[in-house]
Write an enzyme that holds these catalytic residues in place. Structure first.
Site, short mmCIF file in Angstrom:
data_model
loop_
_atom_site.label_atom_id
_atom_site.label_comp_id
_atom_site.label_asym_id
_atom_site.label_seq_id
_atom_site.Cartn_x
_atom_site.Cartn_y
_atom_site.Cartn_z
N ASP A 13 0.81 -1.22 0.00
CA ASP A 13 0.00 0.00 0.00
C ASP A 13 0.84 1.27 0.00
O ASP A 13 0.34 2.35 -0.26
CB ASP A 13 -0.86 0.03 1.27
C1 BGC Z 1 -2.70 -3.74 4.58
C2 BGC Z 1 -2.50 -4.65 3.40
C3 BGC Z 1 -1.22 -4.32 2.69
C4 BGC Z 1 -0.05 -4.29 3.65
C5 BGC Z 1 1.23 -3.86 3.00
C6 BGC Z 1 -1.48 -3.77 5.46
O1 BGC Z 1 -1.61 -2.86 6.47
O2 BGC Z 1 -3.82 -4.15 5.30
O3 BGC Z 1 -3.58 -4.54 2.52
O4 BGC Z 1 -1.03 -5.28 1.71
O5 BGC Z 1 -0.32 -3.43 4.73
O6 BGC Z 1 1.24 -2.53 2.64
#
Ligand code: BGC
Length: 811
Positions: free
Chosen positions: A483
């Site tokens: 993200d």
């Molecule tokens: C989110 C995921 C994401 C991950 C890496 C998490 O906090 O819920 O959707 O893939 O972070 O960024």
């Protein structure tokens, strides 16, 4: 250093001190009503949605940490204390907290009085039951005052923390006998109220917080408790609470018990009132009647235990390694079920008002619970798919109560759609239920615009093909799995969202991770096409898969590892040419899982590079070296100090991708070594460093460049739970559901001699015993089912409700 121990017999973690390095929590509730509870009775409860139906108040970011919960105060002849240690923090002569599956039991003793509190939410019950048992362990009689306390939240947890000009005037309660009713906003549009009852007479009560505590006092010194008598306050506005005052005389050795219920009731609109201004309490009375006696409580707790038994018995391992067995049999599947219930909404790191259900998160979580609750997994898939758009893109999140997509975040996370194929394939492999593909599912929650689930999967698949960049790799959009890798948003404004402030797409930035994921899911999509007799569709998909594989090898490989991405300027991300962030974990794991470069050597080289550049004693860091300054063209990832979160933290979610990748290369020893590094039970001995619960995974452990290397954060709600479960149960132990049966294909450390698994699968119980006489990692030499050798390693489907003996010899 440890702060407790595992009681595997009872499936509990037992804390022997309240001074754990952080609140160590548990979850209550299985279906609609949930609570979070810490080892010092902190936490809160809600119905269905932690934001919109919050029953009790909780202050995140409070000092001291974790103040506010369900408290029981004792005034024993002037000595005031709390058996859960907090909030009064008086020294206890005995303390123990047992977190079990869906219940917690906290015991505290002081001055010869022993108090046990058992907290749980019975099955099919929209409330929380607390059974309190007291025992006078002295040889003199005691006269004790007990005071209960919960603080009500005015339902919408976000509004409750912000809208004081209104909220301090709207609070309303009713008191009837020993029950306190919280009915704020019931006079207008709400059709629900909460109640807090006890199964005994009370000598007084309080419902107004300031009357109970005193204006300047915290939970640690309530005026009413210190003075030893309730004020019978009736809240009008301000902050409603529920507190009972019970007086009890205990002869030497005598015991007493009480049952408190915190309940949630909904009434039909035309049945809201008993008479003007007085709420209809019929349903509350029914709920209270269910738990009048200790026998009723005991029976409900037994039901809860058998419920968990029925979930966990789907997969039980006997390996001889007690740490491994307790993770595989108890805590890992338990955490998977918690992620099923909570997604990423409510934990001690998720406030319950921020994130709802994630599209990608929920599909991945499913991998860890589908075998436990297949019918509910089916519904979950249909709910998620209903938030997809017609072009195959998807809302990144949706709200559990409304099941509608979250407009504030919208779509544009270009990996999201593919996870729907991952989730659906896992469901069908577990159940054999292909009929789910024919279900009519809305687009964007619009019931007048639907298509079959299969069509949704097709749109997912082609969303990648229809959104390719200059190298023929998938466009990344706002971000992919990571993200925080935001290649199309160049934020310079403090406080702006890194994901949603910029454009949702760019013409150039591409993701090798999505390419790997595409190749990983393609075989399942192709298989589903074939089984639907869509021969041409399958052929097309096969061609796209092959092209993507070639493209990754051509433009996505950097000589010694897979690249991470191309940014908006077409520059490489995660390349040896980069000054920082030279190598990332995600594409190494996913591309090898997809089989890319396995035959030609790139896969092995990539995993060796992971070992060389990313692996530490506490797990594999996400990237190296971490970014030392903020790069607007990379986004949030470079906003974290080095070693934390996506900037080089040990992100436990994708460590199992590397474990699985190692098994694809047949390196079972490596896979298990990596498993142990992040697995909480194996880290129990370093709890003072790890800091969080030793029975569940955390999202992140501080990386080697972090000041707090080895310290965990964000426990419970993480895709880590599901992926580690898959890595261990399927990739390492080798019990793999497939479309037509259970495939046995372990990849273990060569020194493992034998292990057994009981696996319930499609209506039969497989009692599998695996031996490894020649000390190999991989390869099945012989499979004998019910006394007869079978060809290959796919166990037949029996669907007969019977147990079947399976002997597997590796070699
Ligand atoms: C989110 C995921 C994401 C991950 C890496 C998490 O906090 O819920 O959707 O893939 O972070 O960024």
């Amino acid at each position: 250093m440890k702060f407790g121990y595992f009681d595997d017999q009872n499936r509990e973690y037992v804390m022997t001190t309240p001074r754990t390095p952080y609140p160590w929590i548990n979850y209550l509730g299985s279906e609609e009503f949930f609570g979070l509870i810490s080892n010092t009775a902190g936490g809160y409860s809600f119905y269905q949605d932690a934001r919109l139906r919050r029953l009790t108040r909780y202050r995140y970011n409070n000092v001291p940490l974790d103040d506010g919960g369900r408290y029981l105060y004792i005034n024993d002849g002037g000595d005031c204390w709390t058996p859960s240690y907090k909030p009064m923090k008086k020294e206890l002569s005995f303390y123990e907290c047992r977190h079990g599956l869906g219940y917690s039991k906290i015991q505290g003793a002081r001055g010869g009085l022993k108090v046990e509190q058992l907290f749980f939410t019975p099955l099919f019950f929209t409330g929380e039951v607390t059974q309190v048992r007291l025992k006078n362990e002295t040889d003199r009689a005691k006269t004790i005052s007990l005071f209960s306390l919960v603080e009500f939240c005015l339902w919408d947890a976000q509004d409750d923390m912000t809208n004081f000009q209104r909220n301090l005037s709207v609070g309303e309660v009713e008191v009837e006998d020993s029950t306190i009713y919280h009915k704020t906003e019931y006079r207008e549009r709400r059709d629900h109220y909460a109640f807090f009852s006890v199964n005994s007479d009370v000598v007084g009560f309080d419902t107004d917080r300031e009357s109970f505590l005193g204006l300047s006092n915290g939970f640690d010194s309530p005026e009413v408790v210190l003075e030893g008598s309730a004020k019978n306050s009736v809240a009008s506005g301000w902050s409603p609470v529920g507190s009972h005052h019970i007086q009890v005389q205990l002869a030497p050795g005598e015991e007493a018990s009480y049952i408190f219920i915190l309940g949630y009731v909904e009434n039909a609109r035309d049945q809201k009132w008993e008479r003007p201004g007085v709420i209809n309490k019929a349903r509350a009375h029914e709920m209270i009647a269910k738990f009048r006696t200790d026998d009723q409580v005991h029976a409900a707790l037994e039901d809860l235990k058998s419920h968990w038994n029925s979930l966990l018995c789907k997969f039980q391992l006997t390996s001889g390694d007690e740490k491994l067995d307790r993770m595989v049999n108890i805590w890992n599947p338990y955490q998977c079920m918690v992620t099923f219930n909570m997604s990423r909404s409510a934990s001690y790191f998720e406030s319950g008002i921020g994130r709802g259900m994630g599209f990608r998160d929920s599909n991945q979580d499913l991998l860890g619970f589908v075998h436990q609750v297949p019918a509910r997994a089916r519904q979950r898939i249909l709910d998620i798919a209903a938030t997809q758009f017609e072009d195959g893109s998807a809302y990144h999140q949706y709200q559990p109560l409304t099941k509608k997509g979250n407009d504030a975040i919208g779509s544009g996370f270009n990996d999201d759609p593919l996870w729907l194929i991952v989730g659906t394939a896992a469901y069908i492999k577990e159940t054999g239920d292909f009929s789910i593909l024919d279900e009519a599912v809305p687009f964007d929650s619009d019931p007048s615009n639907t298509a079959s689930l299969f069509e949704h999967l097709k749109r997912s698949f082609y969303h990648v093909i229809n959104n390719m960049g200059p190298h023929g790799l998938p466009l990344i959009g706002r971000a992919d799995w990571n993200d925080c890798l935001n290649l199309n948003c160049f934020s310079e404004e403090p406080g702006e969202s890194f994901q949603t402030s910029g454009p949702s797409e760019g013409p150039v930035a591409e993701s090798i991770f999505i390419a790997g994921l595409f190749v990983y899911v393609a075989p399942d999509f192709i298989e589903l096409c074939r089984r639907g007799n869509l021969v041409e569709e399958a052929r097309q998909a096969q061609m796209h898969m092959e092209t993507m594989t070639q493209t990754v090898l051509e433009h996505g490989y950097d000589g010694e590892w897979f690249l991470r991405a191309y940014d908006a300027a077409g520059e490489k991300v995660g390349s040896k040419e980069c000054g920082e962030g030279k190598i990332f974990i995600e594409p190494q794991g996913l591309c090898v899982m997809a089989g890319i470069g396995v035959e030609t050597g790139e896969a092995e080289q990539a995993l060796n590079s992971v070992a060389q550049h990313l692996e530490t004693e506490h797990g594999i860091v996400l990237l190296a070296p971490p970014y030392s300054t903020y790069y607007p063209e990379l986004g949030e990832i470079s906003s974290y100090p080095p070693g934390y979160k996506e900037n080089g933290g040990i992100f436990c979610h994708n460590n199992p991708w590397v474990m699985i990748a190692e098994t694809i290369l047949g390196r079972g020893e490596r896979a298990f070594e990596l498993y142990k590094k992040i697995c909480p039970a194996y880290r129990e001995d370093i709890s003072e460093l790890h800091r969080l619960e030793p029975y569940v995974y955390a999202q992140m452990i501080g990386g080697r460049d972090a000041v707090n290397f080895g310290q965990a954060k964000n426990s419970w709600l993480t895709g880590t739970a599901a992926w580690n479960y898959v890595a261990m149960s399927q990739a390492i132990l080798g019990i793999k559901p497939s479309y037509d049966g259970l495939v046995i294909d372990p990849c273990i450390p060569p020194r493992w001699e034998a292990y057994s698994i009981v696996r319930q699968f499609r209506g039969a119980t497989y009692q599998i015993h695996i031996t490894n006489p020649n000390g190999v990692s991989q390869g099945v030499a012989k499979v004998v089912v019910d006394g007869e050798e079978i060809a290959g390693n796919k166990l037949p489907l029996f669907l007969d409700g019977q147990a079947h003996q399976v002997e597997v010899v590796l070699g």
